[in-house]
Design an enzyme around this catalytic site. Structure first.
Site, PDB file in Angstrom:
ATOM      1  N   GLU A   1       7.252 -24.578 -46.111  1.00 47.19           N
ATOM      2  CA  GLU A   1       6.334 -25.736 -46.101  1.00 47.19           C
ATOM      3  C   GLU A   1       4.882 -25.287 -45.909  1.00 47.19           C
ATOM      4  O   GLU A   1       3.956 -25.938 -46.391  1.00 47.19           O
ATOM      5  CB  GLU A   1       6.766 -26.756 -45.033  1.00 47.19           C
ATOM      6  CG  GLU A   1       6.325 -26.487 -43.611  1.00 47.19           C
ATOM      7  CD  GLU A   1       7.069 -25.341 -42.923  1.00 47.19           C
ATOM      8  OE1 GLU A   1       7.970 -24.751 -43.528  1.00 47.19           O
ATOM      9  OE2 GLU A   1       6.711 -25.041 -41.763  1.00 47.19           O
TER      10      GLU A   1
ATOM     11  N   HIS B   1       8.758 -20.008 -43.406  1.00 43.12           N
ATOM     12  CA  HIS B   1       8.197 -21.365 -43.438  1.00 43.12           C
ATOM     13  C   HIS B   1       7.717 -21.721 -44.842  1.00 43.12           C
ATOM     14  O   HIS B   1       6.524 -21.646 -45.131  1.00 43.12           O
ATOM     15  CB  HIS B   1       7.021 -21.477 -42.452  1.00 43.12           C
ATOM     16  CG  HIS B   1       7.435 -21.632 -41.032  1.00 43.12           C
ATOM     17  ND1 HIS B   1       7.782 -22.851 -40.486  1.00 43.12           N
ATOM     18  CD2 HIS B   1       7.551 -20.724 -40.038  1.00 43.12           C
ATOM     19  CE1 HIS B   1       8.097 -22.687 -39.218  1.00 43.12           C
ATOM     20  NE2 HIS B   1       7.977 -21.410 -38.910  1.00 43.12           N
TER      21      HIS B   1
ATOM     22  N   CYS C   1      13.147 -22.061 -40.001  1.00 35.87           N
ATOM     23  CA  CYS C   1      12.804 -21.242 -38.830  1.00 35.87           C
ATOM     24  C   CYS C   1      13.740 -21.562 -37.649  1.00 35.87           C
ATOM     25  O   CYS C   1      14.894 -21.180 -37.687  1.00 35.87           O
ATOM     26  CB  CYS C   1      11.320 -21.405 -38.481  1.00 35.87           C
ATOM     27  SG  CYS C   1      10.726 -20.066 -37.429  1.00 35.87           S
TER      28      CYS C   1
END
Ligand code: MN
Length: 250
Positions: free
Chosen positions: A221, A219, A115
């Site tokens: 994660e 994202h 990001c």
């Protein structure tokens, strides 16, 4: 094989209520920590410091770097004045992360930008950003700042065949989450676009010369628990760290 130490950059946040009101805290979402642990890395949180010599010593301990998500990047760093729609900037964090990405890349240490992190890599090496997609990109535009939960995939990202990202994901397109209002406008020299959405927004880049310097605008994660293939990006980072430490031994 030794577990690689993965530095994760952090941001500073002002606590605005409770007994700690007025305190500034350094931190990052635990999703990054869990993702690194899930692929066999050891996460190390890196606070924003400003002394360049100390930054270099701090980074000498890590095997790989994750540039984490966060606020906007100072447009002065790509020779623009602030436009309507620009959010909060942190010159200290910008400087820390630009120094960190340049140092790690120069040392051949693998770097993953997420990001804000992809934007930092791009700006560090001479690229530019849309300060605010909605204000500055006048034509057709998808929703890139979703209101759905963080782990929900909302838009399709097309992946360039032959790219490192394609090697890792092994798909021509994937659905991802999206939490950004800035994006890459002009890509930095020495990098290629490895993925994009239907509206032409760049969703990923990678270095043409380094073994593993890769950024994604979404994202992974946040999706790792529900979409295990997102872990393949973190797996790629860990494998690159192990390869790099092997080559450093020889
Ligand atoms: Mn997006």
């Amino acid at each position: 094989m030794k577990k690689p130490l993965i530095g994760i950059t952090t941001g500073n946040q002002l606590i605005t209520e409770g007994i700690l009101c007025g305190t500034v805290r350094a931190g990052v979402s635990c999703d990054y920590i869990q993702a690194v642990c899930a692929v066999g890395g050891i996460p190390i949180l890196l606070p924003v410091i400003t002394d360049e010599q100390s930054i270099v010593i701090m980074l000498s301990y890590i095997d790989g770097l994750i540039l984490s998500g966060g606020g906007d990047i100072d447009p002065g760093l790509y020779q623009e004045e602030p436009q309507l729609g620009l959010g909060n900037v942190s010159p200290e964090r910008d400087l820390f992360e630009i120094t960190a990405s340049k140092y790690c890349i120069q040392q051949g240490k693998p770097v993953l930008g997420i990001c804000r992190g992809i934007q930092i890599i791009n700006v560090a090496f001479g690229g530019t950003l849309y300060q605010d997609i909605l204000q500055q990109k006048n034509d057709y535009c998808l929703q890139h700042n979703q209101t759905s939960p963080k782990y929900v995939a909302t838009h399709t990202v097309n992946i360039e065949k032959g790219s490192k990202l394609h090697q890792l994901i092994q798909k021509n397109s994937i659905r991802t989450n999206s939490f950004h209002h800035q994006a890459i406008k002009h890509i930095a020299p020495g990098f290629i676009v490895n993925s994009f959405t239907q509206d032409g927004i760049i969703e990923g880049l990678e270095s043409q010369t380094s073994e593993f310097v890769l950024g994604v605008q979404w994202h992974p994660e946040m999706m790792a628990l529900n979409h295990p293939n997102m872990l393949s990006i973190f797996n790629g980072l860990i494998q690159a760290c192990q390869l790099h430490s092997l080559s450093a031994l020889n």
